[in-house]
Enzyme design. Structure first.
Site, short mmCIF file in Angstrom:
data_model
loop_
_atom_site.label_atom_id
_atom_site.label_comp_id
_atom_site.label_asym_id
_atom_site.label_seq_id
_atom_site.Cartn_x
_atom_site.Cartn_y
_atom_site.Cartn_z
N THR A 88 -4.73 7.26 -47.07
CA THR A 88 -4.88 6.88 -48.47
C THR A 88 -3.99 7.78 -49.31
OG1 THR A 88 -7.13 6.08 -48.16
CG2 THR A 88 -6.53 6.64 -50.40
N PHE A 97 -3.28 9.34 -53.03
CA PHE A 97 -3.99 9.69 -54.27
C PHE A 97 -2.97 10.15 -55.30
CE2 PHE A 97 -6.80 10.29 -50.72
CZ PHE A 97 -8.04 9.84 -51.16
#
Ligand SMILES: O=C(O)C(=O)C[C@]1(C(=O)O)C=C[C@@H](O)C=C1
Length: 364
Positions: free
Chosen positions: A264, A266
């Protein structure tokens, strides 16, 4: 003394002496960081930015390029990450809001980016992270923006449309999901699994093949799932290492995500324009009228100036005047002449163009 004991003693004496030198050097480094703080304060006390993302990226890249092992580059950079974090805390402790609760992957990302000397503050929702930074209650915010298997976090992109926040950095985290239980639950008794909907989706194939009959319940975050199973018998949570440690859970199965490189990305948000670090990215949001060929016209300048697009995402417009909103990430800094030409051309054609920020490419 046996031979082996003697050898060990000699080696441990060596380690003690090296540790003494490391200690002295870290203290000397910290004292220089305090001098840096005084220079920054003298230059403009109220809005001095103590945290310098471009400098931190350069320090970490330099360490990685000079490292000859035996520790690998990432491990060495992580150690220096913590040293810099402690030095920055001496200048001024940085306060970072993140999408909570405690134990989420976003908190893990915040600590990976700022180090463990940062003060991290959990928020209940993405827009609260934005508001907290906007109000000045914290210096920076950390929000998820895209996952390699589940795609974009649209809430984060939408929050940028009406916000004046800028992007100051990015951090990519490998996401490892585990099946966790409380101390009173035996593996064969599990009848229900809690997790965030995205995590359930990331482990769908694994769950279908190992636990086809189990009830799957989506909750607001992985950390919330972990909190629940701490006190609930015969239930399991899918969550990461931080939540596992925080709630003292037991791992029934490790790394159960379907995609082995599940990660992921960010974003770090703040109100700082970050100078170039030599390896940068820029993020913009562009609104356009719905006309034939408009997307082609929007992208042509990037091709023309040989600028590498790393992501393009369209979102429905929230205002009547905007038909489409495109979020575009590309390599380069807004101060690069080539990037300035492109922005000028895009601006001439778009209904609106907002530069969300130029920031160093994620190092760790
Ligand atoms: O170079 C600076 O501006 C510093 O404040 C020093 C230092 C460091 O420890 O190297 C600390 C914090 C900043 O974010 C960047 C670097």
């Amino acid at each position: 003394m046996a031979d082996q004991e003697k050898d060990l003693k000699g080696l441990r004496d060596k380690i003690d002496s090296i540790d003494g030198k490391i200690l002295e050097l870290i203290s000397a480094r910290a004292a220089v960081a305090q001098e840096v703080a005084r220079v920054k304060e003298a230059a403009g006390a109220t809005d001095a930015f103590f945290y310098r993302p471009e400098r931190e990226a350069q320090v970490l890249r330099r360490i990685m390029s000079r490292n000859d092992g035996p520790l690998d580059d990432e491990e060495m950079a992580r150690l220096f990450r913590e040293i810099m974090s402690a030095c920055l805390a001496l200048e001024e402790p940085v306060r970072v809001a993140y999408l909570g609760p405690e134990g989420t992957f976003t908190q893990q990302a915040a600590l990976k980016h700022f180090g463990h000397s940062a003060v991290s503050v959990p928020m209940a929702a993405i827009d609260e992270v934005f508001r907290e930074v906007e109000s000045g209650a914290v210096n920076y915010g950390v929000v998820p923006v895209e996952n390699s298997s589940e795609g974009v976090v649209s809430h984060t992109l939408d929050s940028f449309i009406h916000s004046s926040m800028r992007i100051c950095g990015e951090v990519v985290l490998r996401i490892h999901q585990h099946l966790l239980v409380g101390e009173n639950t035996r593996e064969e008794k599990i009848t229900r699994v809690y997790s965030h909907a995205q995590s359930l989706a990331q482990c769908r194939k694994w769950l279908d093949s190992h636990w086809p009959m189990v009830e799957k319940v989506a909750v607001s975050s992985n950390a919330e799932a972990a909190r629940r199973v701490k006190g609930e018998w015969n239930s399991a949570a899918i969550a990461g290492d931080m939540a596992c440690e925080l709630y003292g859970l037991k791992k029934v199965a490790e790394k159960i995500e379907d995609e082995p490189d599940n990660s992921t990305r960010f974003l770090i948000i703040g109100n700082q324009d970050v100078p170039a670090s030599n390896e940068d990215k820029t993020s913009i949001v562009v609104s356009m009228r719905n006309q034939p060929g408009s997307l082609h016209r929007l992208l042509a300048p990037f091709h023309c100036y040989d600028i590498d697009l790393t992501r393009i995402e369209s979102r429905p417009s929230r205002s009547g005047a905007w038909n489409y909103v495109f979020f575009i990430d590309f390599t380069g800094h807004r101060d690069d002449p080539k990037v300035q030409y492109v922005l000028k051309e895009v601006e001439a054609f778009a209904s609106e163009l907002k530069v969300l920020g130029s920031y160093p490419k994620g190092v760790l």
